[in-house]
Each structure stands twice: as structure tokens, then as C-alpha cells.
Design an enzyme around this catalytic site. Structure first.
Site, short mmCIF file in Angstrom:
data_model
loop_
_atom_site.label_atom_id
_atom_site.label_comp_id
_atom_site.label_asym_id
_atom_site.label_seq_id
_atom_site.Cartn_x
_atom_site.Cartn_y
_atom_site.Cartn_z
N HIS A 176 0.84 -1.19 0.00
CA HIS A 176 0.00 0.00 0.00
C HIS A 176 0.88 1.25 0.00
CE1 HIS A 176 -3.89 -2.07 1.22
NE2 HIS A 176 -2.98 -3.02 1.27
N ALA B 229 14.35 -9.82 -1.40
CA ALA B 229 15.21 -9.66 -2.58
C ALA B 229 14.83 -8.37 -3.31
CB ALA B 229 14.99 -10.84 -3.52
N GLU C 63 4.09 -5.26 -11.68
CA GLU C 63 5.54 -5.14 -11.90
C GLU C 63 5.98 -6.10 -13.01
OE1 GLU C 63 7.09 -5.72 -7.91
OE2 GLU C 63 6.20 -3.83 -7.24
N ASP D 267 -6.61 5.49 2.18
CA ASP D 267 -6.67 4.08 1.78
C ASP D 267 -8.04 3.48 2.10
OD1 ASP D 267 -4.20 1.81 1.42
OD2 ASP D 267 -6.17 1.05 2.04
N HIS E 56 2.65 -15.31 -6.41
CA HIS E 56 1.35 -15.52 -5.75
C HIS E 56 0.28 -14.59 -6.34
CE1 HIS E 56 2.64 -11.81 -4.04
NE2 HIS E 56 1.87 -11.81 -2.98
N TRP F 79 -1.20 -7.96 -6.22
CA TRP F 79 -1.45 -7.02 -7.33
C TRP F 79 -0.19 -6.25 -7.74
CZ3 TRP F 79 -3.84 -7.06 -11.43
CH2 TRP F 79 -4.21 -5.92 -12.14
N ASN F 80 0.64 -5.90 -6.74
CA ASN F 80 1.88 -5.17 -7.10
C ASN F 80 2.78 -6.06 -7.95
OD1 ASN F 80 1.67 -2.59 -5.48
ND2 ASN F 80 1.29 -4.13 -3.91
N GLN G 158 13.25 -7.16 -5.81
CA GLN G 158 12.35 -7.71 -6.84
C GLN G 158 12.37 -6.91 -8.14
OE1 GLN G 158 8.69 -9.54 -5.64
NE2 GLN G 158 7.50 -8.46 -7.17
N ASP H 20 -7.11 -11.68 -2.62
CA ASP H 20 -7.48 -11.34 -4.00
C ASP H 20 -6.66 -12.12 -5.04
OD1 ASP H 20 -5.15 -10.16 -3.11
OD2 ASP H 20 -5.37 -8.39 -4.34
C1 UDX Z 1 -0.64 -7.86 -0.35
C2 UDX Z 1 -1.60 -9.05 -0.57
O1 UDX Z 1 -0.98 -10.25 -0.11
C3 UDX Z 1 -1.97 -9.16 -2.05
O2 UDX Z 1 -2.91 -10.20 -2.20
C4 UDX Z 1 -2.58 -7.86 -2.53
O3 UDX Z 1 -2.88 -7.95 -3.91
C5 UDX Z 1 -1.65 -6.69 -2.25
O4 UDX Z 1 -1.30 -6.66 -0.86
P1 UDX Z 1 1.91 -8.62 -0.97
O5 UDX Z 1 1.85 -9.99 -0.44
O6 UDX Z 1 2.79 -7.68 -0.32
O7 UDX Z 1 0.48 -7.96 -1.16
O8 UDX Z 1 2.31 -8.80 -2.55
P2 UDX Z 1 2.44 -7.76 -3.70
O9 UDX Z 1 1.20 -6.99 -3.92
O10 UDX Z 1 2.91 -8.54 -4.85
O11 UDX Z 1 3.54 -6.74 -3.22
C6 UDX Z 1 4.81 -7.13 -2.82
C7 UDX Z 1 5.75 -5.98 -3.00
O12 UDX Z 1 6.92 -6.23 -2.26
C8 UDX Z 1 6.15 -5.77 -4.44
O13 UDX Z 1 6.21 -4.38 -4.72
C9 UDX Z 1 7.55 -6.37 -4.52
O14 UDX Z 1 8.38 -5.73 -5.46
C10 UDX Z 1 8.06 -6.19 -3.11
N1 UDX Z 1 8.97 -7.27 -2.70
C11 UDX Z 1 8.47 -8.46 -2.21
C12 UDX Z 1 10.31 -7.08 -2.81
O15 UDX Z 1 10.77 -6.02 -3.26
N2 UDX Z 1 11.15 -8.08 -2.42
C13 UDX Z 1 10.70 -9.26 -1.91
O16 UDX Z 1 11.52 -10.13 -1.59
C14 UDX Z 1 9.31 -9.45 -1.81
#
Ligand code: UDX
Length: 446
Positions: free
Chosen positions: A18, A323, A348, A117, A340, A343-344, A325, A364
Site C-alpha cells: 500500500h 530480494a 511489476e 486508503d 502468488h 497485485w503489485n 524484486q 485477491d
Molecule cells: C498484499 C496481498 O498479499 C496481495 O494479495 C494484494 O494484492 C496486495 O497486498 P503482498 O503480499 O505484499 O500484497 O504482494 P504484492 O502486492 O505482490 O507486493 C509485494 C511488494 O513487495 C512488491 O512491490 C515487490 O516488489 C516487493 N517485494 C516483495 C520485494 O521487493 N522483495 C521481496 O523479496 C518481496
């Protein structure tokens, strides 16, 4: 009102997924002369300060909100490297309890506009008391948001986009969602901000790929939903984690899979085993980020199948914790992302044109995974009827997406969508800026 004079108070939820889109949006808005104040907890703000560039830090004001001390809530909680999902309910209570302090912040800053938010639905009500207009910013997908609102508004009627659904083995997740849709308290909480107290809704994503869902949710809610763009951060140029990039540099173009499941979720033992064996069977290079809950004793070698690290030595890199990412997804040697479908991560991957091997876990993510397949940028690893993951199926999908002829159309689609959604002319931010000016000109939310 001239947009150069508009001061916006942004109030994101504490989750990593977020905060980062809020920061990206803030960065873009400051290029259009909006003045941004960002409100978060002190510990989180000090992490944000270390992460953002000096130039950006000079343009943004950071405002502290103190959360009450609650049992089970760590005192210096921050989200730099993720936030454990199990803290969510307590954190929600803490945020709700901070409403009076937030109202004080509003009255001392007196912003022209609040961007809040969707998990803080009381925030626009606090703003409307002070005649401050509010805009909600949803960081989830339009697909998921329209799916949710469909069940809020039309329970019992099928969602009109048949490719977007929960699978049989995900029925527990769907039931949870439907129970939430029919529980009046939750229903109010989730829809209050949108239905009553904000002018428009910004939503993370692009019209070019999600137009039908954006239009449908606009119709359902009766508020304009404005896509906020992909809001993907620039990969940092620092030398941090250089050993990972050096390792990846030695691989061939598009030869390697990045494996990561976001910032909140921890894999079950069974899934960990199947993923390890699936990666081994695929024979494809990989970088896998394995995360463990804070405070839980663990040994990487004992979590992974016996001998795994030895067997995959040279072609597999396992990283504990976190890591870079974006740096990894942006690297030319990455040919697939086992994700998984947070959404981010989906956006990406689309931004960098990396095809997705979709393995949704909860929330989601199943809906995002169906979206990924529907637009053709990925293939889902379907579990068996009991919800069990199978290593052979995983290995098959990895090979298909990264190298086999049967995955060619997915790889081409990922390239095509990357070009389609790039916002070279910054048109998106001009449109958002115009919408925000309009909101401010039309006065406070009712
Ligand atoms: C959460 C919920 O789990 C997801 O279902 C919803 O869609 C958004 O909020 P999250 O699990 O954090 O999300 O996953 P994601 O939305 O993919 O965001 C992860 C973020 O962390 C990405 O921006 C990714 O680049 C970053 N990240 C994650 C890293 O930079 N390094 C890592 O090792 C893991």
C-alpha cells in the site's frame, strides 16, 4: 483553484504493497506542483526517509500518526520488508483508535484534499467534518474490486465476466468473501468510504488492460473510478544485493525464473516441498526468495527438502527474507515470474514484460491469477481438487512459460502488453491531476 496551490494529505495503510504505490503517486503528483504531506507511523516514516531519494525527500512533508499500544502489536512496527498478515486485525483496531489524532492532524495541516486508503474508511468522514474533500485510493485491482462490489450489490447473481471466478478448491476463500459481503458491519466498513464520503476513487492499474472492470465498478458504485497507473518504482541503482545481480548476469537471456510470494504470506510446509521439487524437476535456473515469520526459529536447510541446495547448486539461488524484486524482474536474463499474484507483483511483471507462472495463495490472488490468464500474460498452476499443489504440474508450467513452444504466445503477449501499458507521455498523471483539481473545485465531500 490553481493546481499549484493544492496541498494533499495522503494517508496510506501500513502494508508494504500500500505504502509503495502511495509514494509513487506522490512522486508523480509533485512533478505537477501538488504539495504532498504523507501521514504514517513514526517508525514507518523513518524507514521511508531512508528509502526515498534526497530530491523527493525535499518535496514531501512527513507527518507522524501515533498508534495506541495494543497487546501483540510491536511498538516500532514498520513495513520496509513486509508486514506479517496475522497482525492485520490488531493493526486495523489500532488505526481505528487513532481517528481522533488523525482529526487533529487534519485540522493542523488543513489540506485542500485528503487521499486515503480503502482500509481506513473513517478517514473521509473525519475530513468531511472539516470541509475537506476526499479521494479514495484503492491499491487492489479493478478486477477484484468490481468482483467484491458485485457481491455487495448483487448477492446471488453471477459475476458478469465468466473468466473471473473462484475455483472449487478455493470455495473457503469465496465463502469468506461472501460472508463479509453479507455482514452488515463489514459491508459498511468496506463500502462506507466509497459509497458516502469520497468524490472519486483512484485505483491502481491501467485502463488499457482493465477497462471493462473499471466501467463495471463505476456503474455499481455510482462513483467515478480513475485508473492511477501501474505506479511501479524505478529499480534502485545502488549496489545493494550486488551478489544476486552478479549471479544473474552469468545466466543466459530470459533463462531464469524469479520465485517470490510477496511481503506478507508465508508458505505452508507442503507447498514449500512441492515448489522445491517442481523447481528441481523443471531443470530451469531460478532465484527463490524464502521468507520466515519474524521471531520464529528456523533453518533454511531444514525447511527445504534434504539435499535440495546441493542438487540445484549453480542453477538455483535461494535467498532468505527479501530480494530486490524490481532489479531482478527488470533484468534481461529473467524469463518468468513464479508469483502468488499480489497485485503489485502482477503489475511489476507486466511492466517489465515478464510472463507469469501464477500460483495464487489467498485474498485477491486467485482473482488476479484469473485476470493474468485472461489477458494472456501468464499460465496458472492449477492445484488438484483438494487444493494440493503437485510438483510435476508446477515443473510443466515453468517449462512452458519460460522456454517451450507451447508458451510462445504467453511470452509474446507479455512483450506486447509491456509496450501497450508503458506511459511514455505521462498522460496518466495529467489526467489524474485534472481529476484532483476538479474534486477540489467542487468543494467538500458530502
Ligand atoms: C498484499 C496481498 O498479499 C496481495 O494479495 C494484494 O494484492 C496486495 O497486498 P503482498 O503480499 O505484499 O500484497 O504482494 P504484492 O502486492 O505482490 O507486493 C509485494 C511488494 O513487495 C512488491 O512491490 C515487490 O516488489 C516487493 N517485494 C516483495 C520485494 O521487493 N522483495 C521481496 O523479496 C518481496
Amino acid at each position: 483553484m490553481d493546481k499549484g496551490t493544492i496541498r494533499i494529505l495522503m494517508f496510506p495503510w501500513l502494508g508494504y504493497g500500500h505504502i509503495t504505490p502511495y509514494l509513487e503517486l506522490a512522486k508523480k503528483l509533485t512533478t505537477r506542483n501538488f504539495v504532498i504531506c504523507l501521514c504514517s507511523t513514526p517508525a514507518n516514516l523513518s524507514c521511508i526517509k531512508q528509502k526515498i531519494s534526497e530530491k523527493f525527500a525535499q518535496t514531501i512533508q512527513l507527518v507522524s500518526l501515533h498508534l495506541p499500544t495494543l497487546p501483540g502489536l510491536p511498538p516500532h512496527l514498520h513495513t520496509t520488508n513486509g508486514l506479517p498478515l496475522d497482525l492485520m486485525p490488531t493493526l486495523k483496531v489500532a488505526f481505528d483508535m487513532a481517528e481522533p489524532e488523525f482529526a487533529n492532524i487534519l485540522s493542523s495541516i488543513k489540506p485542500d484534499l485528503l487521499i486515503y486508503d480503502f482500509l481506513q474508511p473513517w478517514a473521509p468522514l473525519a475530513a468531511s467534518v472539516q470541509n475537506i474533500p476526499a479521494v479514495e485510493f484503492i491499491t487492489s485491482s479493478s478486477t477484484m474490486t468490481s468482483f467484491m462490489f458485485h457481491y455487495f450489490k448483487k448477492p446471488g447473481i453471477e459475476f458478469p465476466f465468466p473468466n473471473i471466478y473462484f475455483r472449487e478448491y478455493e470455495s473457503k476463500l469465496l465463502n469468506k468473501l461472501l460472508a463479509c459481503a453479507s455482514d452488515p458491519q463489514e459491508k459498511n466498513r468496506a463500502s462506507e468510504g466509497v459509497a458516502r464520503s469520497c468524490k472519486i476513487v483512484l485505483i491502481k492499474g491501467a485502463r488499457k488492460t482493465e477497462a471493462k472492470y473499471i466501467d463495471y465498478v463505476t456503474e455499481l458504485v455510482g462513483k467515478k473510478f480513475v485508473p492511477a497507473g501501474l505506479l511501479v518504482q524505478e529499480p534502485s541503482l545502488d549496489n545493494e544485493n550486488s551478489e544476486i545481480i552478479e549471479w544473474l548476469n552469468k545466466k543466459e537471456k530470459k533463462s531464469t525464473v524469479f520465485v517470490s510470494f510477496g511481503s506478507e504470506y508465508f508458505l505452508s510446509k507442503q507447498d514449500t516441498e512441492e515448489i522445491a521439487h517442481g523447481l528441481e524437476l523443471s531443470n530451469i535456473n531460478f532465484i527463490w526468495v524464502v521468507r520466515f515469520p519474524k521471531g520464529v526459529e528456523h533453518k533454511l536447510e531444514e525447511t527445504l527438502p534434504k539435499g535440495f541446495l546441493e542438487i540445484v547448486r549453480g542453477r538455483g539461488l535461494v535467498i532468505e527474507g527479501w530480494a530486490p524484486q524490481l532489479k531482478i524482474l527488470g533484468h534481461e536474463n529473467i524469463g518468468g515470474f513464479l508469483s502468488h499474484c499480489g497485485w503489485n507483483s502482477v503489475l511489476e511483471s507486466m511492466h517489465f514484460g515478464v510472463p507469469i507462472i501464477a500460483l495464487p495463495m489467498h485474498l485477491d490472488q486467485p482473482i488476479n491469477a484469473r485476470f493474468v490468464e485472461d489477458i494472456g500474460v501468464g499460465v496458472e498452476v492449477v492445484r488438484d481438487s483438494k487444493g494440493q499443489l503437485h510438483r510435476e504440474r508446477l515443473a510443466e508450467v515453468i517449462k512452458q512459460v519460460v522456454m517451450e513452444k507451447s508458451g510462445e504466445s504467453v511470452r509474446e503477449k507479455a512483450d506486447e502488453i509491456k509496450v501497450k501499458i508503458s506511459d511514455k507521455g505521462d498522460q496518466e498523471i495529467d489526467e489524474i491531476a485534472a481529476e484532483l483539481v476538479e474534486v477540489c473545485n467542487s468543494g467538500p465531500s458530502s
